[in-house]
Scaffold this motif. Sequence first.
Motif, short mmCIF file in Angstrom:
data_model
loop_
_atom_site.label_atom_id
_atom_site.label_comp_id
_atom_site.label_asym_id
_atom_site.label_seq_id
_atom_site.Cartn_x
_atom_site.Cartn_y
_atom_site.Cartn_z
N GLN A 179 -1.43 -113.46 -6.29
CA GLN A 179 -2.52 -113.57 -5.35
C GLN A 179 -3.84 -113.63 -6.11
N HIS A 180 -4.82 -114.23 -5.46
CA HIS A 180 -6.17 -114.31 -6.00
C HIS A 180 -7.09 -113.51 -5.10
N THR A 181 -7.68 -112.46 -5.64
CA THR A 181 -8.59 -111.60 -4.89
C THR A 181 -9.99 -111.72 -5.47
N VAL A 182 -10.97 -111.86 -4.59
CA VAL A 182 -12.38 -111.83 -4.97
C VAL A 182 -12.92 -110.45 -4.68
N VAL A 183 -13.57 -109.85 -5.67
CA VAL A 183 -14.16 -108.51 -5.52
C VAL A 183 -15.66 -108.63 -5.75
N THR A 184 -16.46 -108.50 -4.68
CA THR A 184 -17.91 -108.48 -4.88
C THR A 184 -18.33 -107.07 -5.28
N GLY A 185 -19.33 -107.00 -6.17
CA GLY A 185 -19.68 -105.69 -6.72
C GLY A 185 -18.63 -105.20 -7.68
N GLY A 186 -17.90 -106.13 -8.28
CA GLY A 186 -16.74 -105.75 -9.10
C GLY A 186 -17.07 -105.13 -10.45
N ALA A 187 -18.34 -105.19 -10.87
CA ALA A 187 -18.73 -104.52 -12.12
C ALA A 187 -19.32 -103.14 -11.85
N VAL A 246 -16.75 -98.23 -8.22
CA VAL A 246 -15.47 -98.40 -7.53
C VAL A 246 -14.92 -99.80 -7.76
N GLY A 247 -15.80 -100.80 -7.76
CA GLY A 247 -15.37 -102.18 -7.93
C GLY A 247 -14.62 -102.43 -9.22
N SER A 248 -15.09 -101.86 -10.31
CA SER A 248 -14.43 -102.08 -11.60
C SER A 248 -13.05 -101.44 -11.63
N HIS A 249 -12.91 -100.28 -11.02
CA HIS A 249 -11.59 -99.64 -10.93
C HIS A 249 -10.66 -100.48 -10.06
N LEU A 250 -11.21 -101.06 -9.01
CA LEU A 250 -10.42 -101.91 -8.12
C LEU A 250 -9.95 -103.16 -8.85
N CYS A 251 -10.85 -103.80 -9.60
CA CYS A 251 -10.47 -104.98 -10.38
C CYS A 251 -9.36 -104.65 -11.35
N ARG A 252 -9.48 -103.54 -12.03
CA ARG A 252 -8.48 -103.15 -13.05
C ARG A 252 -7.12 -102.91 -12.40
N THR A 253 -7.11 -102.24 -11.27
CA THR A 253 -5.84 -101.97 -10.58
C THR A 253 -5.18 -103.27 -10.13
N LEU A 254 -5.98 -104.21 -9.62
CA LEU A 254 -5.43 -105.50 -9.19
C LEU A 254 -4.86 -106.29 -10.36
N ILE A 255 -5.56 -106.31 -11.48
CA ILE A 255 -5.06 -107.01 -12.67
C ILE A 255 -3.76 -106.37 -13.14
N LEU A 302 -25.22 -107.63 -11.40
CA LEU A 302 -25.52 -106.64 -12.44
C LEU A 302 -26.82 -105.88 -12.19
N SER A 303 -27.25 -105.82 -10.93
CA SER A 303 -28.43 -105.01 -10.62
C SER A 303 -28.12 -103.52 -10.72
N THR A 304 -26.90 -103.15 -10.37
CA THR A 304 -26.45 -101.77 -10.56
C THR A 304 -25.10 -101.71 -11.29
N GLY A 305 -24.35 -102.80 -11.27
CA GLY A 305 -23.09 -102.85 -12.01
C GLY A 305 -23.35 -102.99 -13.51
N ARG A 306 -22.30 -102.77 -14.31
CA ARG A 306 -22.44 -102.81 -15.77
C ARG A 306 -21.30 -103.61 -16.38
N LEU A 307 -21.64 -104.49 -17.33
CA LEU A 307 -20.60 -105.25 -18.00
C LEU A 307 -19.63 -104.35 -18.75
N LEU A 349 -17.64 -105.16 -1.84
CA LEU A 349 -18.20 -103.87 -2.22
C LEU A 349 -19.67 -103.96 -2.63
N ALA A 350 -20.21 -105.16 -2.78
CA ALA A 350 -21.54 -105.34 -3.38
C ALA A 350 -22.64 -104.76 -2.50
N CYS A 351 -23.27 -103.70 -2.99
CA CYS A 351 -24.41 -103.08 -2.32
C CYS A 351 -24.84 -101.89 -3.16
N PRO A 352 -26.14 -101.69 -3.41
CA PRO A 352 -26.56 -100.45 -4.06
C PRO A 352 -26.03 -99.26 -3.27
N ALA A 353 -25.38 -98.31 -3.96
CA ALA A 353 -24.68 -97.25 -3.23
C ALA A 353 -25.15 -95.85 -3.58
#
Length: 324
Positions: free
Chosen positions: A16-24, A27-36, A48-53, A88-92
Motif C-alpha cells: 500500500q501507498h500511504t501519504v502522511v502529512t506532517g510526517g517529519a 507523531v508523524g515520524s513514528h507513524l512513517c517508520r511503523t508503516l515502512i 518543516l515549520s515544526t517538523g525536523r529532518l 497530521l500536519a498542524c502546529p501542535a
Amino acid sequence: MSHAIPPEKETGRTAQHTVVTGGAGFVGSHLCRTLIESGESVTCVDNLSTGRLKNIADLRENSRFTFLEADIVEPFQVAGDVDCVLHLACPASPVDYFGMPVATLRAGGHGTFHTLELAREKQARFVITSTSEVYGNPLEHPQREEYWGNVNPVGPRACYDESKRFSEAMTMAFRQEYQVDAAIARLFNSYGPDMRGDDGRVVPTFIKQALAGEPLPVMGDGSQTRSLCYVEDTVQGILALARSGETGPVNIGNPQEITVRELAEHVLELTGSTSSVSFVEAHPDDPQRRRPDIAKARRVLGWEPRVPLADGLKRTIASFAEEA
C-alpha cells in the motif's frame, strides 16, 4: 488483533501507498517508520515549520520512502496511486501555535481542504488526527466522543482548538457531499522519543529541565490533570482506525490520569535529578482535567494503550539523555 495496515490489497500491488502529512513531526515520524517497517510505501509531506529532518533521517535511504517538502495550505500533488491519507500536519505544541496562530488556522482550514481533495482524487481512505483540545476546558469527565466541548473561540488557544474543530467539520462535509472514506481520530496527550525539548509540552519540558538540573516549571498549583499516551500506542491507534471502516470521531489516548505536579515528581524520581519544582503562572484557558473515555476505541477498533507510564517515561528519558 493486528493493528498494521495489510500490505496486500485487491489491486495486486505489492504494498500500500500511504501519504502522511506532517510526517517529519513527532507523531508523524513514528507513524512513517511503523508503516515502512510493515512493508508499506510512504510519502511524507512536511514544510518543516515544526517538523525536523532528523526525525526521518533513518528513513530517507529506504526505496519505499519519499519525502515531499511542501506546505499543505497550498495545493500539492502526489504521484501514483494512494491508498490512505493520514493528515497530521498542524502546529501542535503551545509554543508553536501561540507563535503561529494564523498558520495554525490555515493548516486546519486550507490544509485540511487540500488533503481531503487529495484523498478524493485518489479515492483513498482519509484519517485526520484531531485533538482532545476540541473538548476545551471540559465540563464532562472523562470526555466521551459525544461531548461537544467547552471552548473559548476567541482566547489565545482558539487558533489550535478551532482549527481542529473546523478540520473535523470539513472532514464530515467531504464524507457527506463527496462520499470520501474519511474518519476522525481525537488524540490525547502523546509523548515519547523525538519530541523537541523546546516545544513547550509538559513531558519534554520536565525531562529537559530535570536532566539539566534546572527547576521544573509547574503551571498554577499543579493540580490540573493530563492523560499521557506513549507514542507507540498512539500510532497503533491511528492505524487501527485507518484500517477499519469506522468514521469516528474516536478518542485515542490513555485513560490513566495524573496531576501535573505528580508527573513532575515522577520525572524527578526516574531521572535521579536534584532539581526542584517551580510554580509558574498558567496559560490562559489551560484545561484543568483531561482524560479520555476510550470505550469506543476498545469496542470498534479492538485498541487500547499497552505501555505503562513509567516504561514510556524511561524510554523517553533515555532518548533525551542520548541527545544531551
